[in-house]
Design a protein around this motif. Structure first.
Motif, PDB file in Angstrom:
ATOM      1  N   PRO A   1     -55.186 -66.233  27.543  1.00  0.00           N
ATOM      2  CA  PRO A   1     -56.318 -65.812  26.717  1.00  0.00           C
ATOM      3  C   PRO A   1     -56.065 -64.435  26.123  1.00  0.00           C
ATOM      4  N   TYR A   2     -56.606 -64.208  24.935  1.00  0.00           N
ATOM      5  CA  TYR A   2     -56.454 -62.905  24.301  1.00  0.00           C
ATOM      6  C   TYR A   2     -57.198 -61.860  25.123  1.00  0.00           C
ATOM      7  N   GLY A   3     -56.499 -60.852  25.576  1.00  0.00           N
ATOM      8  CA  GLY A   3     -57.096 -59.827  26.426  1.00  0.00           C
ATOM      9  C   GLY A   3     -56.018 -58.902  26.959  1.00  0.00           C
ATOM     10  N   PRO A   4     -56.347 -58.059  27.948  1.00  0.00           N
ATOM     11  CA  PRO A   4     -55.395 -57.053  28.451  1.00  0.00           C
ATOM     12  C   PRO A   4     -54.085 -57.648  28.947  1.00  0.00           C
ATOM     13  N   TYR A   5     -54.147 -58.776  29.707  1.00  0.00           N
ATOM     14  CA  TYR A   5     -52.909 -59.362  30.232  1.00  0.00           C
ATOM     15  C   TYR A   5     -52.026 -59.846  29.095  1.00  0.00           C
ATOM     16  N   TRP A   6     -52.623 -60.558  28.135  1.00  0.00           N
ATOM     17  CA  TRP A   6     -51.835 -61.062  27.011  1.00  0.00           C
ATOM     18  C   TRP A   6     -51.237 -59.902  26.217  1.00  0.00           C
ATOM     19  N   LYS A   7     -52.029 -58.849  25.969  1.00  0.00           N
ATOM     20  CA  LYS A   7     -51.523 -57.696  25.217  1.00  0.00           C
ATOM     21  C   LYS A   7     -50.333 -57.057  25.922  1.00  0.00           C
TER      22      LYS A   7
END
Length: 507
Positions: A122-128
């Motif tokens: 999901p788009y969010g801190p982990y993905w970034k």
């Protein structure tokens, strides 16, 4: 007691009145929405029956009747199909933040360890964090330069294998299998410093896993769309998902244990991508501590995204060149003018081979290996004047956009010249020109774009330089498409490589 009964008597109609009000208000609000056109649906399944057998082709046919943006339902899931470059630009650039996540299917969630890795997170801190890690450490320009000798070795090995086969009298070769072997070995050596084809059993297992994952990701599982099917395995997919996950996890666990043992013995030395991932997982001060599942999910992304797609692109390109010998001759003339006959074409030559680049672009236009970019809206928004509700699954049909007569003259013809002539030579595949976005666009563009282009162009150049090519049995190659998340050929490309340089320029 009597008072309680009176309260219950009045409570029931009040609740019903409130519920009716809310329902009618919802209907009125929906009535005020300007929704895209939609075909007639069936109860329960919605429009699932309209998408068989090849979804991107079915959506293309519907777009010719309904327009470049239309809505439909897969069971109870609201969906949107987009089939023009202008609509794709709105979704992937203008309102990118509203469409930066991907829907989670049963197969994706299970096979990617709950959407770890990067492709489906999901788009969010982990993905970034994972995207930043990819671009700076794992797949950045510096890393690709350091790993150039690996790509070169494997291209040379492919050419030598084909040459030896021809000298042994083998008249036909399954080029799809040979190209998967090439990409598998490149990815395996880059990620784990080992060839996956050390034994035929290892290679076959990796190939089966990658093909199985791609097929399952691309299948419409009724359990994802119809609530009453959630706990039923009507299509027999659950067993296949569990089997592939078990086999992949077992293989990765064995590789991780071997890598950890070698790290303890050897200490320093040249690091591969797996070393980098393990370093981060062991670093207590890291911005994100990677778990074992995170590492396995990322490696799955590398295998599926880096082996299957690149091999399929080269297979389609070679098939088109066999069917268009004049284009093959023109590409060879360009390579011989720039490179000559005494050395093998190299990645450093690619900038001076615009026609070879045009062949790859034209292949990606006609045969995008991932035909649908799939996203999910996080909020209500407007696309081309239409309202798109939150939690709508969006299908950007790159396959259809690549065949749009408003964008391309003679769109069904294989014409690399369209990318060398004025107006077309500047069209790039890196997500800036929405009429050609084989790697996606925006924040979620494929992080392996540079790797794929370098490998595909250099390997295809070597095959053009070193061999003449003939279809099995003569004639032309069947160009029908197969099934899956990617777009494989319906029939394997079985053909005859005829060496044209003696000796081969492999030094």
């Amino acid at each position: 007691m009597e008072s309680t009964d009176h309260m219950r008597f009045f409570a029931v109609p009040v609740v019903l009145l409130v519920l009716s009000f809310l329902f009618l208000s919802s209907r009125r609000r929906r009535g005020t929405l300007q929704l895209p056109p939609s075909p007639i649906s069936l109860p329960i399944i919605g429009h699932l029956h309209l998408l068989a057998p090849i979804p991107h082709q079915s959506l293309h046919r519907l777009s010719q009747r309904l327009g470049d943006i239309f809505s439909f339902r897969l069971g109870s899931v609201p969906c949107l199909a987009v089939s023009s470059a202008s609509a794709a630009r709105e979704i992937l650039r203008t309102q990118e933040l509203a469409f930066s996540s991907r829907p989670m299917s049963k197969a994706v969630g299970y096979l990617t360890y709950g959407a770890s890795g990067i492709a489906f997170a999901p788009y969010g801190p982990y993905w970034k964090y994972m995207k930043k890690l990819c671009m700076s450490e794992l797949l950045g320009a510096r890393t690709l330069d350091l790993l150039l000798p690996i790509r070169r070795d494997e291209v040379v090995a492919l050419v030598r294998t084909l040459y030896d086969m021809s000298k042994e009298g083998r008249t036909t070769v399954d080029m799809g299998g040979e190209l998967v072997r090439l990409t598998n070995n490149v990815i395996c050596r880059m990620t784990m410093s080992r060839r996956c084809s050390g034994t035929e059993g290892d290679l076959e297992e990796v190939r089966k896993i990658v093909a199985g994952v791609a097929e399952l990701f691309g299948k419409f599982n009724l359990a994802d769309y119809i609530g009453i099917c959630k706990d039923w395995d009507l299509q027999g997919l659950d067993k296949r998902i569990e089997d592939i996950h078990r086999r992949f996890d077992s293989m990765m666990e064995r590789i991780l244990k071997e890598k950890e043992a070698s790290r303890r013995k050897q200490g320093g030395g040249m690091k591969d991508l797996l070393d980098t991932l393990l370093d981060i997982s062991e670093d207590a001060s890291a911005e994100v501590r990677l778990s074992r599942h995170d590492i396995k999910a990322f490696l799955l992304d590398m295998f599926v995204g880096g082996t299957d797609t690149s091999a399929i692109t080269m297979e389609w390109a070679l098939a088109e060149l066999i069917n268009h010998p004049n284009i093959l001759r023109k590409a060879r003339d360009e390579i011989e003018a720039v490179v000559g006959k005494k050395r093998l074409v190299a990645e450093s030559d690619l900038a001076n081979l615009p026609y070879l680049q045009a062949i790859v672009k034209e292949t990606m236009r006609l045969h995008p290996t991932v035909p649908l970019i799939i996203r999910q809206s996080s909020r209500v928004c407007k696309i081309k004047g239409y309202d798109v509700p939150a939690n709508t699954t969006v299908f950007v049909n790159m396959w259809a956009i690549g065949k749009d007569p408003k964008q391309w003259s003679e769109p069904l013809e294989f014409q690399p010249e369209r990318f060398t002539e004025v107006g077309g030579h500047n069209v790039d595949v890196r997500g800036q020109h929405f009429e050609l976005i084989p790697f996606g666009s925006g924040r979620r563009i494929c992080p392996g774009t540079s790797l794929a282009l370098q490998l595909v162009q250099s390997a295809l150049g070597a095959l053009i330089q070193c061999f003449d090519w003939e279809a099995e049995g003569g004639g032309t190659v069947d160009m029908a498409e197969g099934l899956g998340l990617t777009v494989p050929r319906a029939k394997p490309l079985v053909c005859t490589p005829v060496p044209r340089l003696n000796p081969l320029p492999l030094d």
